[in-house]
Design an enzyme around this catalytic site. Structure first.
Site, mmCIF file in Angstrom:
data_model
loop_
_atom_site.group_PDB
_atom_site.id
_atom_site.type_symbol
_atom_site.label_atom_id
_atom_site.label_comp_id
_atom_site.label_asym_id
_atom_site.label_seq_id
_atom_site.Cartn_x
_atom_site.Cartn_y
_atom_site.Cartn_z
ATOM 1 N N VAL A 1 37.304 68.841 68.147
ATOM 2 C CA VAL A 1 36.430 69.426 69.162
ATOM 3 C C VAL A 1 35.723 68.353 69.978
ATOM 4 O O VAL A 1 35.305 68.589 71.113
ATOM 5 C CB VAL A 1 35.400 70.357 68.480
ATOM 6 C CG1 VAL A 1 34.411 69.553 67.631
ATOM 7 C CG2 VAL A 1 34.659 71.224 69.487
ATOM 8 N N LYS A 2 35.597 67.158 69.410
ATOM 9 C CA LYS A 2 34.822 66.095 70.059
ATOM 10 C C LYS A 2 35.481 65.556 71.329
ATOM 11 O O LYS A 2 34.819 64.886 72.130
ATOM 12 C CB LYS A 2 34.588 64.949 69.076
ATOM 13 C CG LYS A 2 33.807 65.332 67.824
ATOM 14 C CD LYS A 2 32.379 65.679 68.136
ATOM 15 C CE LYS A 2 31.559 65.854 66.867
ATOM 16 N NZ LYS A 2 30.137 66.129 67.142
ATOM 17 N N ASP A 3 36.763 65.833 71.523
ATOM 18 C CA ASP A 3 37.416 65.388 72.760
ATOM 19 C C ASP A 3 36.682 65.931 73.982
ATOM 20 O O ASP A 3 36.544 65.251 75.006
ATOM 21 C CB ASP A 3 38.866 65.868 72.823
ATOM 22 C CG ASP A 3 39.773 65.157 71.836
ATOM 23 O OD1 ASP A 3 39.292 64.248 71.134
ATOM 24 O OD2 ASP A 3 40.960 65.517 71.771
ATOM 25 N N ALA B 1 33.312 64.068 74.519
ATOM 26 C CA ALA B 1 33.521 62.629 74.740
ATOM 27 C C ALA B 1 33.877 62.362 76.202
ATOM 28 O O ALA B 1 33.314 61.464 76.852
ATOM 29 C CB ALA B 1 34.614 62.101 73.815
#
Length: 453
Positions: free
Chosen positions: A43-45, A48
């Site tokens: 999910v951090k894509d 970021a």
């Protein structure tokens, strides 16, 4: 032709997948938002790239600059993809509790990885928070991301993840359940969904050793709640600015063991290979089952991919060492199986006490059997040595037989735990287990404590 101009264009639009087996006892429809379909497998894509683009827009990140961030691994991976496509250097500061796979993956995509100790205060100069800030100050043309307090983190989920969930459920979602770390995902999604449907319930999943649940319920930041934990990706010992507690209806805490066990269950029972925080999230859903009604639609978010945990939660030896495998333990053989193949460490009657001490130090053991040509004739333990040292400073140069106590009792490998428990007490810290091949192995209080679930 239908193609993407670069890998960043594949971020988002991840599927909702019905959970069928694990949540059978829950009357509601439970859907998982599987974020492993993002190119960086988490999910951090989303946040970021949003943080990078916002920093580019307002000049905080200059061409050819160096991106610096403290990360548990997943944000680092998203930043790495952005750095590759956009031409930046990346330094990831990571705590030593994170899996080796995460560190190796970050290095594989070109990031420099700096590893910091976990068991230090956030303001300790060795912490990954402090090291990140220091490196950003010392590195020319650097930008410190600070995902915990960077508003672009939550905005990414307000603009992307929240609308996706709303559209995929046709607005029928009633509950959103997600692990909370930096707070960006829960706060951004919650803000969007509550604007669409004010009575929607938002539940955060916390871990033991983290401050979120108690702070939400009492407004007290209790440092006694802070201690080391194994679960990765959720929980904090600080209050990130991205956690908007006013948008969260409640928290539930999940143990390290349950997080690990349910991570494996998701893979084996649902065919979804996801990471540690997903195990916490689905166990959180089960703990909240009384909150759900038959017509409810519950969305739980699965953060990252299981490949980052193959040496940990998906490794039987790792799980067994921490008592996370629910194996039936009924006999002496069950208690010593972790070291049954190792040679038994002994000392002879005529050897010096110093030899026994050296062996106990080398093998990190507290008890040692004493033998002669006829077999087991005595024992030494650290308590004996401690008491005797203050009475005789020349103790180390004397033969072991001058200090040894009674030999340890001997039991068969199939001896039940009840029999063993009667033999181990304050005066006797171990028993010897006679194996089928005629050899022996030692069983100590430590082995019994390890077996306690």
């Amino acid at each position: 032709m239908n193609y993407c101009n670069n890998i960043l264009e594949t971020i988002g639009n991840t599927p909702l997948v019905k959970i069928n087996q694990i949540t059978k006892e829950i009357p509601a429809l439970v859907l998982a938002k599987v974020e492993t379909f993002n190119p960086g497998n988490s999910v951090k894509d989303r946040m970021a790239i949003k943080m990078i683009e916002d920093a580019e827009a307002d000049g905080r990140l200059q061409p050819g600059g160096t991106i610096i961030e403290g990360t548990s691994g997943n944000t680092g991976m998203g930043l790495a993809l952005g750095a590759i496509i956009k031409g930046y250097k990346l330094i990831c500061v990571i705590s030593d509790k994170q899996s080796k796979e995460k560190m190796d993956i970050l290095r594989a995509v070109g990031a420099k990885v700096v590893v910091c100790p976990t068991d230090v205060e956030p303001d300790d100069p060795r912490s990954y928070y402090s090291v990140s800030k220091r490196l950003a100050e010392e590195t020319p043309n650097a930008w410190y991301v600070n995902q915990y307090d960077n508003p672009s983190n939550a905005i990414a989920h307000y603009e992307q993840t929240g609308p996706e969930i709303w559209e995929q459920t046709e607005g029928k979602i009633t509950h959103f359940v997600v692990g909370v770390g930096t707070g960006g995902t829960i706060s951004g999604v919650a803000k969007y969904l509550k604007e669409k449907k004010p009575n929607i319930k938002i539940w955060g999943v916390d871990t033991y050793g983290s401050v979120f649940k108690k702070y939400h319920e009492t407004g007290i930041f209790d440092e006694n709640e802070i201690y080391s934990y194994i679960t990765e990706g959720i929980g904090e010992d600080i209050l990130p600015k991205n956690v908007d507690f006013s948008l969260i209806d409640g928290f539930t805490k999940v143990t390290d063991k349950d997080a690990a066990v349910y991570t494996r269950r998701i893979a084996k029972e649902e065919g979804i290979f996801v990471g540690n925080s997903a195990g916490s999230a689905i166990k959180g859903v089960l703990q909240l089952k009384d909150e759900f009604k038959p017509d409810d639609v519950v969305v739980v978010l699965f953060h990252d991919h299981g490949s980052r945990y193959v040496g940990k939660m998906f490794n039987d030896d790792w799980m067994r060492e921490r008592g996370f495998l629910d194996e039936e333990i009924t006999t002496a053989a069950d208690l010593i199986k972790d070291h049954i193949e190792l040679p038994l460490v002994t000392v002879k009657t005529e050897e010096l006490v110093s030899h026994a001490i050296d062996r106990m130090k080398k093998y990190e053991i507290s008890q040692i059997p004493v033998v002669d040509v006829n077999g087991f004739v005595g024992s030494l333990d650290e308590a004996q040595l401690f008491r005797a040292f203050f009475e005789d400073k020349d103790l180390a140069d004397k033969p072991t037989k001058s200090l040894m106590g009674k030999p340890f009792p001997i039991v068969k490998a199939n001896a039940p735990i009840e029999e063993i428990s009667k033999l181990i007490d304050k005066d006797n810290n171990a028993v010897l287990v006679e194996l089928e091949n005629g050899k022996h192995q030692i069983l100590t209080k430590h082995d019994i404590i390890k077996a306690i679930r």
